[in-house]
Design a protein around this motif. Structure first.
Motif, PDB file in Angstrom:
ATOM      1  N   ALA A  26       0.829  -1.207   0.000  1.00 25.98           N
ATOM      2  CA  ALA A  26       0.000   0.000   0.000  1.00 25.98           C
ATOM      3  C   ALA A  26       0.867   1.262   0.000  1.00 25.98           C
ATOM      4  O   ALA A  26       0.569   2.225  -0.714  1.00 25.98           O
ATOM      5  CB  ALA A  26      -0.932  -0.004   1.210  1.00 25.98           C
ATOM      6  N   ILE A  27       1.941   1.250   0.781  1.00 23.42           N
ATOM      7  CA  ILE A  27       2.852   2.404   0.801  1.00 23.42           C
ATOM      8  C   ILE A  27       3.484   2.600  -0.567  1.00 23.42           C
ATOM      9  O   ILE A  27       3.514   3.715  -1.103  1.00 23.42           O
ATOM     10  CB  ILE A  27       3.927   2.215   1.885  1.00 23.42           C
ATOM     11  CG1 ILE A  27       3.311   2.283   3.276  1.00 23.42           C
ATOM     12  CG2 ILE A  27       5.030   3.256   1.744  1.00 23.42           C
ATOM     13  CD1 ILE A  27       4.245   1.844   4.386  1.00 23.42           C
ATOM     14  N   LEU A  28       3.982   1.512  -1.163  1.00 26.87           N
ATOM     15  CA  LEU A  28       4.640   1.594  -2.462  1.00 26.87           C
ATOM     16  C   LEU A  28       3.658   2.016  -3.551  1.00 26.87           C
ATOM     17  O   LEU A  28       3.988   2.853  -4.403  1.00 26.87           O
ATOM     18  CB  LEU A  28       5.267   0.247  -2.812  1.00 26.87           C
ATOM     19  CG  LEU A  28       6.170   0.214  -4.022  1.00 26.87           C
ATOM     20  CD1 LEU A  28       7.330   1.178  -3.835  1.00 26.87           C
ATOM     21  CD2 LEU A  28       6.689  -1.178  -4.251  1.00 26.87           C
ATOM     22  N   LEU A  29       2.447   1.493  -3.528  1.00 22.42           N
ATOM     23  CA  LEU A  29       1.437   1.871  -4.512  1.00 22.42           C
ATOM     24  C   LEU A  29       1.032   3.336  -4.363  1.00 22.42           C
ATOM     25  O   LEU A  29       0.887   4.057  -5.353  1.00 22.42           O
ATOM     26  CB  LEU A  29       0.203   0.971  -4.377  1.00 22.42           C
ATOM     27  CG  LEU A  29      -0.914   1.214  -5.379  1.00 22.42           C
ATOM     28  CD1 LEU A  29      -0.439   0.871  -6.786  1.00 22.42           C
ATOM     29  CD2 LEU A  29      -2.126   0.396  -5.012  1.00 22.42           C
ATOM     30  N   GLY A  30       0.895   3.798  -3.121  1.00 23.01           N
ATOM     31  CA  GLY A  30       0.533   5.202  -2.900  1.00 23.01           C
ATOM     32  C   GLY A  30       1.607   6.159  -3.384  1.00 23.01           C
ATOM     33  O   GLY A  30       1.309   7.152  -4.070  1.00 23.01           O
ATOM     34  N   ILE A  31       2.857   5.854  -3.071  1.00 22.85           N
ATOM     35  CA  ILE A  31       3.946   6.731  -3.506  1.00 22.85           C
ATOM     36  C   ILE A  31       4.112   6.667  -5.019  1.00 22.85           C
ATOM     37  O   ILE A  31       4.361   7.686  -5.672  1.00 22.85           O
ATOM     38  CB  ILE A  31       5.244   6.368  -2.768  1.00 22.85           C
ATOM     39  CG1 ILE A  31       5.089   6.742  -1.300  1.00 22.85           C
ATOM     40  CG2 ILE A  31       6.447   7.069  -3.372  1.00 22.85           C
ATOM     41  CD1 ILE A  31       6.231   6.342  -0.420  1.00 22.85           C
ATOM     42  N   SER A  32       3.932   5.481  -5.609  1.00 32.72           N
ATOM     43  CA  SER A  32       4.016   5.361  -7.063  1.00 32.72           C
ATOM     44  C   SER A  32       2.909   6.150  -7.744  1.00 32.72           C
ATOM     45  O   SER A  32       3.149   6.809  -8.763  1.00 32.72           O
ATOM     46  CB  SER A  32       3.933   3.894  -7.478  1.00 32.72           C
ATOM     47  OG  SER A  32       4.995   3.170  -6.937  1.00 32.72           O
TER      48      SER A  32
END
Length: 109
Positions: A26-32
């Motif tokens: 979720a963190i990686l998807l949000g930042i991406s």
């Protein structure tokens, strides 16, 4: 015969690991998503703000800075998940009681 070693976190380990993977994803998807929106949308911002965002987007998309930012982002995610896991698991320190050497019961008189 080798027996599997069980610890106190065996019952929670599967759930905890899936929650860690979900949180990291979720963190990686949000930042991406924020990065893609930033890189695609800076052209639509008028004035000097749009030009500044374009300059930052150009610097951000150069190979060295992009690779360094992905490395730092991954390192941040790993450290954040490790801190979260340690806080959730609790204190791992064990106190060992050492008796007084004069109180030994196996001493013969």
């Amino acid at each position: 015969m080798l027996m599997p070693v069980e610890d106190d976190n065996t019952a929670v380990d599967g759930e905890s690991r899936s929650r860690q993977i979900l949180a990291g994803s979720a963190i990686l998807l949000g930042i991406s998503t924020v990065t893609v929106v930033f890189l695609m949308g800076w052209r639509h911002v008028p004035g000097w703000v749009g030009e500044s965002l374009g300059t930052v987007a150009g610097i951000m998309s150069t190979p060295f800075f992009m690779e360094a930012s992905f490395f730092l982002l991954g390192l941040f995610i790993v450290i954040a998940l490790n801190i979260w896991r340690k806080r959730r698991a609790g204190d791992e320190f064990v106190s060992i009681e050492i008796g007084d050497p004069d109180d030994r019961s196996d001493r013969q008189a």
